[in-house]
Design a protein around this motif. Structure first.
Motif, mmCIF file in Angstrom:
data_model
loop_
_atom_site.group_PDB
_atom_site.id
_atom_site.type_symbol
_atom_site.label_atom_id
_atom_site.label_comp_id
_atom_site.label_asym_id
_atom_site.label_seq_id
_atom_site.Cartn_x
_atom_site.Cartn_y
_atom_site.Cartn_z
ATOM 1 N N TYR A 244 70.887 101.386 45.500
ATOM 2 C CA TYR A 244 70.420 99.999 45.374
ATOM 3 C C TYR A 244 70.388 99.507 43.935
ATOM 4 N N SER A 245 70.408 100.427 42.953
ATOM 5 C CA SER A 245 70.352 99.990 41.554
ATOM 6 C C SER A 245 71.717 99.920 40.892
ATOM 7 N N VAL A 246 72.718 100.606 41.449
ATOM 8 C CA VAL A 246 74.045 100.634 40.818
ATOM 9 C C VAL A 246 75.145 100.165 41.773
ATOM 10 N N VAL A 247 75.190 100.729 42.988
ATOM 11 C CA VAL A 247 76.270 100.424 43.924
ATOM 12 C C VAL A 247 76.160 98.990 44.447
ATOM 13 N N THR A 248 74.945 98.576 44.821
ATOM 14 C CA THR A 248 74.772 97.225 45.366
ATOM 15 C C THR A 248 75.169 96.131 44.376
ATOM 16 N N PRO A 249 74.732 96.185 43.105
ATOM 17 C CA PRO A 249 75.208 95.166 42.148
ATOM 18 C C PRO A 249 76.710 95.183 41.935
ATOM 19 N N LEU A 250 77.343 96.340 42.147
ATOM 20 C CA LEU A 250 78.796 96.446 41.996
ATOM 21 C C LEU A 250 79.535 95.721 43.115
ATOM 22 N N ILE A 251 79.066 95.871 44.355
ATOM 23 C CA ILE A 251 79.805 95.298 45.487
ATOM 24 C C ILE A 251 79.364 93.877 45.834
ATOM 25 N N ASN A 252 78.224 93.409 45.289
ATOM 26 C CA ASN A 252 77.776 92.040 45.577
ATOM 27 C C ASN A 252 78.815 90.974 45.227
ATOM 28 N N PRO A 253 79.451 91.031 44.042
ATOM 29 C CA PRO A 253 80.472 90.016 43.732
ATOM 30 C C PRO A 253 81.641 90.033 44.706
ATOM 31 N N VAL A 254 81.999 91.228 45.183
ATOM 32 C CA VAL A 254 83.096 91.349 46.151
ATOM 33 C C VAL A 254 82.704 90.672 47.459
ATOM 34 N N ILE A 255 81.468 90.910 47.914
ATOM 35 C CA ILE A 255 80.987 90.320 49.169
ATOM 36 C C ILE A 255 80.975 88.797 49.077
ATOM 37 N N TYR A 256 80.423 88.277 47.989
ATOM 38 C CA TYR A 256 80.297 86.824 47.856
ATOM 39 C C TYR A 256 81.642 86.140 47.653
ATOM 40 N N SER A 257 82.566 86.797 46.960
ATOM 41 C CA SER A 257 83.854 86.147 46.689
ATOM 42 C C SER A 257 84.811 86.243 47.874
ATOM 43 N N LEU A 258 84.776 87.350 48.620
ATOM 44 C CA LEU A 258 85.708 87.522 49.740
ATOM 45 C C LEU A 258 85.355 86.641 50.935
ATOM 46 N N ARG A 259 84.061 86.360 51.126
ATOM 47 C CA ARG A 259 83.625 85.623 52.317
ATOM 48 C C ARG A 259 83.408 84.138 52.045
ATOM 49 N N ASN A 260 83.788 83.662 50.872
ATOM 50 C CA ASN A 260 83.524 82.272 50.514
ATOM 51 C C ASN A 260 84.785 81.633 49.946
ATOM 52 N N LYS A 261 85.324 80.642 50.639
ATOM 53 C CA LYS A 261 86.581 80.019 50.217
ATOM 54 C C LYS A 261 86.455 79.306 48.878
ATOM 55 N N ASP A 262 85.326 78.593 48.677
ATOM 56 C CA ASP A 262 85.126 77.878 47.414
ATOM 57 C C ASP A 262 85.059 78.841 46.239
ATOM 58 N N MET A 263 84.365 79.953 46.438
ATOM 59 C CA MET A 263 84.257 80.939 45.362
ATOM 60 C C MET A 263 85.600 81.609 45.097
ATOM 61 N N LYS A 264 86.355 81.906 46.162
ATOM 62 C CA LYS A 264 87.689 82.495 45.973
ATOM 63 C C LYS A 264 88.596 81.548 45.193
ATOM 64 N N HIS A 265 88.527 80.269 45.530
ATOM 65 C CA HIS A 265 89.354 79.276 44.831
ATOM 66 C C HIS A 265 88.935 79.181 43.360
#
Length: 289
Positions: A244-265
């Motif tokens: 929760y202190s290292v892995v989660t902050p690493l994958i959070n940007p991937v989760i938010y960018s892959l599932r959001n069209k505006d963020m991907k753009h």
């Protein structure tokens, strides 16, 4: 660590430079990414230094500074996740009133409240623990200054301090978590009434990334601080804390960018503009070199 800095830094830059992302949802996300950068920075650099060091020492003041910032930033993350759920509830359940409800002023007040509450939540217990006497080997069986290993090194047990710390941790975890669950229960109730399948898909896509992050963070934190078996196995504690202190902050940007069209753009636009600037600089270097 570098990938975490790059991923969360990219989200901050995308929100800063893309006018379409100047909305409460993305302002909260940018603050969340800024928080994640400092969250990993409070532990990972010292952990990496210990990998390369033979003595693996940390000063008394350094230990309690890490203790304070790690738990303050973790507390702030709990509050931010709750505020982000509240924002999605307003946007989906009250779409016509959303611009008047979630104003820029309210968004700024919520952001400031998260930071202030997060940094005040554990302040008094940490100050009290720092004034206690420590005996024995003074070896912290962890890769960071966690309250469990620290309290195990005190000369005398103080049940009041342990109870206070446990109560504050429980309140910090369960109050925002229940708030998030109630918010998404109301969102789900509203989404199933949407007339169009496209509207339902968009709503689930918007909320899905946040729910994934909530599940990863709260799932691992509750295993660490709520599960009764977590007190007995130091190895499991280290693995869960690392998650929760290292892995989660690493994958959070991937989760938010892959599932959001505006963020991907926005990320694609940021990447292309960066490449253009680099090509211009290289061309100028060739011309003037």
């Amino acid at each position: 660590y570098l990938l975490t800095l790059m991923g969360n830094g990219s989200i901050i830059c995308a929100v800063r430079w893309d006018q379409r992302l100047h909305t409460p949802m993305y302002i909260l996300l940018a603050n969340f990414s800024f928080l994640e950068i400092w969250y990993v920075t409070s532990t990972v650099p010292s952990m990496l230094a210990n990998f390369l060091s033979d003595d693996k020492l940390i000063s008394f003041s350094g230990c309690f500074l890490q203790f304070y910032f790690f738990f303050s930033l973790g507390s702030t993350e709990c509050f931010f996740l709750a505020v982000m759920a509240f924002d999605r509830y307003l946007a989906i359940c009250w779409p016509l009133h959303y611009p008047t409800l979630m104003t820029g002023r309210l968004c700024a007040n919520l952001v400031i409240s998260c930071w202030v509450l997060g940094f005040l939540w554990f302040l008094i217990p940490i100050i009290i623990i720092s004034q206690m006497s420590f005996c024995g080997s003074r070896i912290i069986d962890h890769f960071l200054c966690d309250p469990g290993p620290l309290l195990a090194l005190t000369c005398t047990r103080v049940p009041v301090i342990e109870l206070t710390s446990s109560t504050l941790s429980s309140l910090l975890l369960f109050i925002p978590f229940l708030f998030i669950m109630v918010s998404y229960a109301l969102v789900l109730q509203a989404v199933v009434k949407f007339p169009s399948a496209a509207g339902r898909r968009k709503a689930f896509s918007t909320c899905g990334s946040h729910l994934t992050v909530v599940s990863l963070f709260y799932g691992s934190v509750m295993v660490m601080y709520v599960s009764p078996t977590s007190e007995h196995d130091a190895g499991i504690q280290k693995i869960v804390t690392l998650f929760y202190s290292v892995v989660t902050p690493l994958i959070n940007p991937v989760i938010y960018s892959l599932r959001n069209k505006d963020m991907k753009h926005a990320m694609k636009k940021l990447y292309l503009s960066t490449m253009v600037e680099e090509n211009k600089a290289a061309l100028l270097f060739i011309i003037y070199g």
